[in-house]
Design an enzyme around this catalytic site. Structure first.
Site, short mmCIF file in Angstrom:
data_model
loop_
_atom_site.label_atom_id
_atom_site.label_comp_id
_atom_site.label_asym_id
_atom_site.label_seq_id
_atom_site.Cartn_x
_atom_site.Cartn_y
_atom_site.Cartn_z
N GLU A 1 0.84 -1.20 0.00
CA GLU A 1 0.00 0.00 0.00
C GLU A 1 0.87 1.25 0.00
O GLU A 1 2.05 1.19 0.39
CB GLU A 1 -0.95 -0.01 1.20
N LYS B 1 2.63 4.61 1.03
CA LYS B 1 3.09 5.17 2.31
C LYS B 1 2.83 6.68 2.29
O LYS B 1 3.55 7.45 1.68
CB LYS B 1 4.57 4.89 2.52
N ASP C 1 2.72 10.46 3.26
CA ASP C 1 3.69 11.32 3.94
C ASP C 1 2.92 12.34 4.78
O ASP C 1 2.61 13.45 4.33
CB ASP C 1 4.55 12.03 2.90
N TYR D 1 -5.15 2.98 8.00
CA TYR D 1 -4.43 1.87 7.39
C TYR D 1 -4.33 0.62 8.25
O TYR D 1 -3.75 -0.38 7.82
CB TYR D 1 -3.02 2.30 6.97
N LYS E 1 11.41 2.89 0.65
CA LYS E 1 11.51 4.34 0.47
C LYS E 1 11.96 4.65 -0.95
O LYS E 1 12.93 4.07 -1.45
CB LYS E 1 12.51 4.94 1.47
N CYS F 1 40.82 20.08 20.16
CA CYS F 1 39.36 20.24 20.26
C CYS F 1 38.96 21.69 19.99
O CYS F 1 39.52 22.61 20.59
CB CYS F 1 38.89 19.82 21.65
N CYS G 1 37.50 23.03 23.70
CA CYS G 1 38.32 23.16 24.92
C CYS G 1 39.83 23.14 24.65
O CYS G 1 40.62 23.26 25.58
CB CYS G 1 37.97 22.05 25.91
N CYS H 1 37.71 14.07 21.56
CA CYS H 1 38.23 14.87 22.67
C CYS H 1 38.00 14.04 23.93
O CYS H 1 36.85 13.67 24.23
CB CYS H 1 37.49 16.20 22.76
N CYS I 1 35.16 18.95 28.93
CA CYS I 1 34.94 19.71 27.69
C CYS I 1 33.53 20.30 27.70
O CYS I 1 32.55 19.56 27.84
CB CYS I 1 35.12 18.80 26.48
#
Length: 669
Positions: free
Chosen positions: A113, A115, A117, A223, A311, A405, A408, A423, A428
């Protein structure tokens, strides 16, 4: 008009208006013009105003809107609304089919069926009347949007069979023509435009004024059935026909497929036809048709094993990469993010895209200034696909990951076996901030009102430095923050206070222990029951849990051995945060005198006396562990009617097999 005549006329008008709505919004075959419907609705409104005692919450007049709410009430779904696993190509579909046939045998058919949106919702009917409508939320807890959903004329306020009580699932959506009119209107008024019909539908239903939703011309396709009493169905295709007979709007574009080849053919056919629809679709949903086989296949933690969502291929567009930004996550991983010239992809404006790590940037030879191809992975996460080398001018710049980093300035390190730079500084600021955002998120402590911007502001103002500080916030200091009014502050403090009552697994997941997801947190919390027991657990005790491997056990043990963690837990206890598991207790084999205690058991076939869930609950209450597949570790298989491949496998492995009658007799001893 006296009350008796008014009551009679009100009932006549309601029946007529329900009939005309059904013909127009469900069948798409109106028998009267809009002017006649409007005339009758006006008459009904006047009668109800003149005779308030005749008002009814299921009258067609509620569709024009209602009282503005202060907030949405939380709703627990009796049956979870799980998301579907995704397929992106034909191979994924055939793998799904192979898994299904391994589970229930080759005699399987599918329903394919469209889909839709939109926004997933559940609709509950008791004695034929619509009593509750809710969003999907996190699948377990949604929001009560009943009044907004009542404005959707395709949703029946009363179904045709009053003896039936049921909870149905559907997708609320905005037709393309309604979306176009809405955005034209918003443009004239100088308002921000909606990016796509899905966002417009969700925005219409997730706001507090039903009058706004009533003006947006939303619709719905139902559905599936979550719960049903007063009737029974044996297949998904039968349930679609039954829902249609009750007056629900179901999507007519579904097909009963005899095999996976027919599914693939259906999917191919809709790839090019989707632009012709008056609503958006983003794929095809494929479900095993037999409800008995669905039950036998069961679920994973996140999705049913009997369904998958194909999809459609992501839309790809070209834009320019203007720069690369570095973000430090809560585990210290430094992730590069592409900063793009704004471009529309799959209906939304994209300005940023993931670059994952330095290796990917090198592999794809990405330079700042390049024109790149961007797509949304699974129509969700934007990513850079490749570079258009032919459009280079020579002014593009190479990108190099830093050695320190960006937050930091600690030296970055790459751990053995990892491609990411980290890091490792526990102080941090970025890690602390991201950890706080994780702690308050929906699957963790679920503190409404503490979004990323509010957390960042609190952190910036030095009001919070760790999660325990959240429980020290007061009204006066919150009111001093930007865009924080008295009502917002009161709601936030109430949400923080409420979070103290959460079950242990929410806290454990919120603490952000590496390798411990939401499902693992619940499993661990069920077994150890209190934070103190968990903190004292050894690696061996943790690994004794089926779902916990060596890496996770090491991570949990290391985390709770840190002095700063012990101090944090102590502070949280002091502030009244619950440290105990509140869900159903794990029944341990040693606590139960039962033949099922300590055994791994599989249920298969159609059970006629108890349904699958009831049988599972009874077995677990007697110390048994129920799994979905047969292996050499299976101790017992209980076989109902039409048992298939699981019975064959159990017999080949020499697993003990019981009939349902033997099982029931043992329960009754």
């Amino acid at each position: 008009m006296n009350e008796e005549h008014a009551s009679q006329r009100v009932n006549e008008l309601r029946e007529l208006l329900e009939k005309y709505s059904y013909e127009y919004y469900v069948l798409d075959k109106p028998t009267v013009p809009d002017s006649e419907y409007d005339r009758l609705l006006k008459e009904l409104i006047e009668l109800e105003n003149n005779h308030p005692e005749l008002r009814d919450e299921h009258s067609p007049t509620v569709r024009v809107g209602g009282q503005v709410l202060d907030y949405f009430r939380k709703v627990q779904h009796k049956v979870p609304m799980l998301s579907l696993a995704n397929a992106f190509n034909e191979e994924d579909l055939r793998d799904f089919d192979r898994r299904v046939r391994n589970g229930v045998g080759d005699n399987v058919t599918y329903v394919a069926e469209l889909k839709i949106d939109g926004l997933a919702v559940s609709l509950t009917y008791e004695e034929g009347r619509f009593v509750l409508g809710a969003t999907r939320g996190d699948g377990t807890t949604g929001e009560d949007i009943t009044n907004n959903l009542k404005t959707i004329r395709a949703i029946p306020l009363r179904i045709k069979n009053k003896d039936v009580s049921l909870e149905v699932r559907g997708e609320a959506y905005m037709p393309k023509r309604s979306f176009q009119k809405l955005n034209e209107s918003r443009q004239e008024e100088g308002q921000e435009l909606f990016a796509n019909p899905r966002n417009a539908a969700a925005g219409s239903l997730r706001q507090l004024d039903p009058n706004i939703a009533g003006k947006r011309n939303l619709s719905i396709f139902v559905y599936g059935i979550g719960q049903l009493s007063g009737h029974s169905v044996d297949s998904h295709s039968e349930s679609l026909k039954f829902l249609q007979s009750l007056g629900f709007k179901t999507n007519p574009e579904w097909h009963h497929c005899q095999n996976i080849d027919e599914v693939v053919e259906f999917v191919r056919g809709w790839g090019d036809r989707r632009p012709n629809l008056d609503y958006e679709i983003d794929g095809i949903v494929i479900k095993v048709d037999s409800l008995h086989q669905q039950e036998e296949l069961g679920f994973t933690a996140k999705s049913p094993r009997w369904a998958i969502a194909y999809k459609f291929p992501a839309e790809e567009v070209v834009t320019q990469l203007e720069g690369i930004e570095l973000n430090v996550g809560r585990t210290g991983v430094v992730t590069p993010t592409a900063l793009l010239s704004p471009v529309t992809v799959a209906g939304t404006t994209v300005k940023r895209a993931s670059l994952h790590n330095e290796d990917l940037i090198r592999e794809k030879d990405i330079k700042i200034g390049d024109f790149v191809v961007v797509k949304k992975a699974g129509d969700i996460i934007p990513e850079v696909v490749n570079v258009i080398v032919d459009r280079r001018t020579g002014e593009e710049k190479d990108f190099h990951m830093p050695t320190h980093c960006p937050e930091c300035e600690s030296e970055l390190e790459r751990l053995d076996g990892e491609v990411a730079l980290r890091c490792l500084n526990p102080q941090c600021p970025a890690q602390i901030r991201e950890g706080l955002i994780h702690f308050v998120s929906r699957n963790a402590m679920n503190i409404d009102g503490l979004g990323e911007k509010v957390i960042a502001q609190l952190f910036r103002e030095n009001l919070i430095q760790d999660v325990a500080d959240l429980y020290t916030l007061n009204k006066e200091e919150l009111l001093n923050l930007e865009r924080m009014g008295e009502k917002s502050v009161d709601n936030l403090l109430e949400a923080i206070e409420k979070s103290k009552e959460n079950s242990l697994e929410k806290l454990l997941f919120g603490l952000g222990v590496r390798h411990v997801g939401a499902k693992a947190a619940k499993t661990v919390a069920q077994v150890f029951e209190t934070m103190d027991r968990l903190m004292a657990a050894t690696k061996e005790e943790l690994m004794a849990i089926d779902e916990v491997g060596e890496k996770m056990a090491d991570s949990i043990e290391t985390y709770f051995n840190k002095p700063e963690v012990a101090e944090l837990i102590s502070e949280l206890k002091e502030y009244g945060v619950n440290m105990a598991y509140k869900g159903p207790r794990v029944i341990r084999a040693e606590d139960v005198d039962s033949v099922f205690a300590g055994k791994t058991i599989v249920l298969t076939g159609k059970l006629s006396i108890l349904n699958r869930n009831e049988a599972k609950e009874r077995l677990e209450a007697l110390g048994g562990k129920v799994t979905g597949s047969v292996s050499k570790n299976t101790d017992l298989l209980i076989a109902g009617e039409d048992a298939g491949s699981k019975l064959d496998k159990a017999q080949s492995l020499g697993v003990e097999v019981w009939t349902e009658q033997q099982f029931i007799e043992e329960l009754e001893k």
